[in-house]
Design a protein around this motif. Structure first.
Motif, PDB file in Angstrom:
ATOM      1  N   THR A   3      90.980  26.175  50.962  1.00 48.26           N
ATOM      2  CA  THR A   3      89.945  25.450  51.707  1.00 48.26           C
ATOM      3  C   THR A   3      88.992  26.404  52.420  1.00 48.26           C
ATOM      4  OG1 THR A   3      91.504  23.630  52.064  1.00 48.26           O
ATOM      5  CG2 THR A   3      89.539  23.672  53.451  1.00 48.26           C
ATOM      6  N   SER A   4      89.533  27.386  53.122  1.00 48.21           N
ATOM      7  CA  SER A   4      88.709  28.250  53.975  1.00 48.21           C
ATOM      8  C   SER A   4      87.918  29.294  53.201  1.00 48.21           C
ATOM      9  CB  SER A   4      89.580  28.947  55.025  1.00 48.21           C
ATOM     10  OG  SER A   4      90.469  29.866  54.430  1.00 48.21           O
ATOM     11  N   MET A   5      88.499  29.885  52.163  1.00 44.78           N
ATOM     12  CA  MET A   5      87.814  30.981  51.468  1.00 44.78           C
ATOM     13  C   MET A   5      86.567  30.522  50.715  1.00 44.78           C
ATOM     14  SD  MET A   5      91.143  33.250  50.311  1.00 44.78           S
ATOM     15  CE  MET A   5      90.225  34.562  49.508  1.00 44.78           C
ATOM     16  N   PRO A   6      86.591  29.397  49.982  1.00 45.32           N
ATOM     17  CA  PRO A   6      85.344  28.944  49.351  1.00 45.32           C
ATOM     18  C   PRO A   6      84.253  28.633  50.375  1.00 45.32           C
ATOM     19  CG  PRO A   6      87.231  27.843  48.372  1.00 45.32           C
ATOM     20  CD  PRO A   6      87.742  28.575  49.566  1.00 45.32           C
ATOM     21  N   ILE A   7      84.625  28.057  51.519  1.00 48.13           N
ATOM     22  CA  ILE A   7      83.629  27.773  52.557  1.00 48.13           C
ATOM     23  C   ILE A   7      83.018  29.072  53.075  1.00 48.13           C
ATOM     24  CG2 ILE A   7      83.351  26.931  54.942  1.00 48.13           C
ATOM     25  CD1 ILE A   7      85.406  24.731  54.230  1.00 48.13           C
ATOM     26  N   LEU A   8      83.844  30.086  53.290  1.00 48.14           N
ATOM     27  CA  LEU A   8      83.343  31.377  53.777  1.00 48.14           C
ATOM     28  C   LEU A   8      82.301  31.950  52.821  1.00 48.14           C
ATOM     29  CD1 LEU A   8      83.684  33.795  55.819  1.00 48.14           C
ATOM     30  CD2 LEU A   8      85.339  34.722  54.175  1.00 48.14           C
ATOM     31  N   PHE A   9      82.617  31.981  51.529  1.00 47.43           N
ATOM     32  CA  PHE A   9      81.691  32.582  50.561  1.00 47.43           C
ATOM     33  C   PHE A   9      80.480  31.691  50.284  1.00 47.43           C
ATOM     34  CE2 PHE A   9      85.364  35.281  49.744  1.00 47.43           C
ATOM     35  CZ  PHE A   9      84.765  36.531  49.552  1.00 47.43           C
ATOM     36  N   GLU A  10      80.637  30.382  50.454  1.00 48.64           N
ATOM     37  CA  GLU A  10      79.492  29.481  50.290  1.00 48.64           C
ATOM     38  C   GLU A  10      78.525  29.620  51.464  1.00 48.64           C
ATOM     39  OE1 GLU A  10      78.460  24.708  49.784  1.00 48.64           O
ATOM     40  OE2 GLU A  10      80.512  25.352  50.187  1.00 48.64           O
ATOM     41  N   ARG A  11      79.069  29.691  52.659  1.00 45.22           N
ATOM     42  CA  ARG A  11      78.220  29.802  53.853  1.00 45.22           C
ATOM     43  C   ARG A  11      77.555  31.183  53.954  1.00 45.22           C
ATOM     44  NH1 ARG A  11      79.419  26.639  58.477  1.00 45.22           N
ATOM     45  NH2 ARG A  11      77.735  27.880  59.408  1.00 45.22           N
ATOM     46  N   LEU A  12      78.240  32.204  53.466  1.00 37.55           N
ATOM     47  CA  LEU A  12      77.736  33.583  53.582  1.00 37.55           C
ATOM     48  C   LEU A  12      77.648  34.202  52.191  1.00 37.55           C
ATOM     49  CD1 LEU A  12      80.001  34.655  56.593  1.00 37.55           C
ATOM     50  CD2 LEU A  12      77.638  33.811  56.701  1.00 37.55           C
ATOM     51  N   PRO A  13      76.665  33.770  51.389  1.00 37.28           N
ATOM     52  CA  PRO A  13      76.599  34.226  49.991  1.00 37.28           C
ATOM     53  C   PRO A  13      76.318  35.722  49.846  1.00 37.28           C
ATOM     54  CG  PRO A  13      74.653  32.943  50.577  1.00 37.28           C
ATOM     55  CD  PRO A  13      75.611  32.777  51.701  1.00 37.28           C
ATOM     56  N   LYS A  14      75.799  36.362  50.885  1.00 30.36           N
ATOM     57  CA  LYS A  14      75.509  37.802  50.812  1.00 30.36           C
ATOM     58  C   LYS A  14      76.611  38.630  51.484  1.00 30.36           C
ATOM     59  CE  LYS A  14      70.483  37.185  50.618  1.00 30.36           C
ATOM     60  NZ  LYS A  14      69.165  37.538  51.245  1.00 30.36           N
ATOM     61  N   LEU A  15      77.765  38.038  51.646  1.00 30.98           N
ATOM     62  CA  LEU A  15      78.880  38.717  52.313  1.00 30.98           C
ATOM     63  C   LEU A  15      79.198  40.041  51.614  1.00 30.98           C
ATOM     64  CD1 LEU A  15      80.910  38.023  54.663  1.00 30.98           C
ATOM     65  CD2 LEU A  15      82.502  37.333  52.859  1.00 30.98           C
ATOM     66  N   SER A  51      86.995  25.787  59.676  1.00 28.91           N
ATOM     67  CA  SER A  51      86.329  26.882  58.968  1.00 28.91           C
ATOM     68  C   SER A  51      84.844  26.916  59.294  1.00 28.91           C
ATOM     69  CB  SER A  51      86.538  26.743  57.453  1.00 28.91           C
ATOM     70  OG  SER A  51      87.906  26.779  57.121  1.00 28.91           O
ATOM     71  N   HIS A  52      84.211  25.745  59.252  1.00 28.02           N
ATOM     72  CA  HIS A  52      82.777  25.684  59.566  1.00 28.02           C
ATOM     73  C   HIS A  52      82.504  26.039  61.025  1.00 28.02           C
ATOM     74  CE1 HIS A  52      81.069  24.281  55.803  1.00 28.02           C
ATOM     75  NE2 HIS A  52      82.035  23.361  55.691  1.00 28.02           N
ATOM     76  N   GLU A  53      83.339  25.555  61.920  1.00 28.87           N
ATOM     77  CA  GLU A  53      83.143  25.851  63.352  1.00 28.87           C
ATOM     78  C   GLU A  53      83.236  27.349  63.623  1.00 28.87           C
ATOM     79  OE1 GLU A  53      84.900  21.662  65.268  1.00 28.87           O
ATOM     80  OE2 GLU A  53      86.129  23.492  65.259  1.00 28.87           O
ATOM     81  N   LEU A  54      84.181  28.013  63.006  1.00 28.50           N
ATOM     82  CA  LEU A  54      84.328  29.455  63.214  1.00 28.50           C
ATOM     83  C   LEU A  54      83.136  30.218  62.660  1.00 28.50           C
ATOM     84  CD1 LEU A  54      88.114  29.721  62.323  1.00 28.50           C
ATOM     85  CD2 LEU A  54      87.114  30.115  64.573  1.00 28.50           C
TER      86      LEU A  54
END
Length: 413
Positions: A377-389, A135-138
């Motif tokens: 696993t992947s969805m919380p990482i997505l929203f944490e990494r991109l909080p202004k999504l 998830s982080h790599e993508l």
């Protein structure tokens, strides 16, 4: 919308509903509710079968052993009027007919028992670090752009790579696996064309040849992967044949990514459109699990499953004959207001009531623990990494009913 898309005769409960009309497949839920307001059971003319929309019925029929995924274990083709497949489609059906998804006991029991050991929760949990890393790599690849198309850039690679690595086939062949999978899965959708059928046969042959090569390689050189495990697997003295092994791998590769890709895309869309705070939705493990379950309920990736009637019977006032088929409308059942309060509202805080997105009974999705883990696993990482999504354009669904997933999900931050 209903007047143009939906034609319902209350007296006969017959419905004309074109699943290829964009007004329907872009948002099928209003049509389901219009039908439910008149009847819990309807005859879908285009499919030629009786369909059920209420949660209690769909849940019960998934578990009722008088209904099943195959019919030829209890009847001949002549007896139920089932024609032989066209010879040109034989390679596809030769593979498909060995799938545990299409079998009933005792064949189903044997196949599922052999495969299930790889999908129990304690085994799947070991994949969490790999999913986190992936998830982080993508996200690292597209974060700096300020925009992305999440289906291709995020939702697709994770389940494809994870299931490929789990099986033991090279993840660098992901493009081929996706291409073969999409062409084969098209055989199950409504209104398929001759061109799609021919493409599915070609994909089946290529996919099978590819897997036989890896199976033969693993016979002489076992590895820590599912193909090696299945080769060695023995339950009560019964092993998978090579044909069953090929079909099982194809099923796991196809089912192991297709639904999760679209569940993730549909879920991200639902969260972004809801206006709810992702930080709150993913604040802890309990709320993460609840949010993922609500994503699955609210906009599931699979909307329809059919069952054969295995014996003459009466159900809900219908006189059903052996060999007929019935349709279980998952997308409607998950929005049943008799089961879910304010069912058309995305609400991860609602009481935890089971939905039917993963099916039920003996055919309950074997990959459900993996799908849940990947999304949790992947969805919380997505929203944490991109909080202004945020959405960057209107999300549009594919013309692929009874599968229900986005053609693209353009976002920015």
């Amino acid at each position: 919308m209903h007047a143009r898309v939906l034609d319902l005769d209350p007296a006969t409960r017959h419905v004309s509903l074109d699943a290829k009309d964009p007004a329907f497949f872009q948002n099928p839920y209003p049509a389901f509710e219009a039908i439910r307001a008149e009847t819990p059971v309807f005859f879908w003319k285009q499919y030629g079968l009786w369909c059920f929309v209420n949660a209690d019925d769909v849940n019960a029929l998934f578990r009722d052993r008088r209904f099943g995924r195959e019919i030829l274990h209890v009847a001949t083709r002549e007896e139920v009027g089932l024609p032989e497949p066209e010879p040109r489609l034989k390679p596809f059906y030769d593979v498909d007919s060995l799938s545990m998804l299409e079998r009933e006991p005792p064949a189903h029991t044997r196949l599922r028992t052999l495969v299930n050991r790889a999908f129990v929760s304690r085994q799947i949990e070991k994949l969490r670090p790999r999913i986190e890393k992936l998830s982080h790599e993508l996200i690292d690849r597209f974060e700096g752009r300020g925009e992305a198309e999440l289906i291709a850039d995020f939702a697709t690679p994770i389940p494809v790579i994870v299931i490929a690595e789990l099986l033991g086939v090279p993840a660098d062949r992901a493009d081929d696996l996706l291409d073969w999978s999409h062409k084969m899965v098209a055989m199950y959708q409504f209104g398929r064309t001759r061109e799609q059928e021919d493409a599915a046969v070609a994909a089946t042959l290529a996919f099978s040849d590819f897997l036989r090569g890896y199976i033969n390689e693993r016979r002489g050189k076992p590895a820590d992967d599912l193909i090696s495990t299945l080769i060695a697997a023995e339950e009560a003295g019964d092993k998978l044949t090579e044909d069953e092994l090929v079909t099982s791998c194809i099923l796991l590769l196809n089912a192991g990514h297709e639904a999760t890709v679209h569940a993730t895309g549909n879920g991200v869309k639902a969260i972004l459109e809801s206006g709810l705070d992702p930080k709150a939705l993913f604040a802890d493990a309990e709320r993460i699990a609840a949010t993922v379950e609500e994503c699955m309920r609210f906009d599931p990736p699979l909307h329809f499953f059919a069952r054969y009637v295995l014996e003459d019977l009466d159900y809900r006032g219908l006189s059903l004959k052996k060999g007929e088929r019935v349709g279980l409308v998952i997308g409607a059942a998950n929005r049943d207001p008799a089961r879910f309060e304010q069912a058309a509202r995305f609400d991860p805080g609602r009481p935890p009531l089971a939905n039917v997105s993963f099916g039920g009974g003996i055919h309950f999705c074997i990959g459900a623990p993996l799908a849940r883990l990947e999304m949790q696993t992947s969805m919380p990482i997505l929203f944490e990494r991109l909080p202004k999504l945020r959405l960057a354009g209107e999300p549009l669904y594919r013309d692929a009913y009874h599968f229900h997933g986005l053609a693209a999900l353009h976002v920015a931050w």
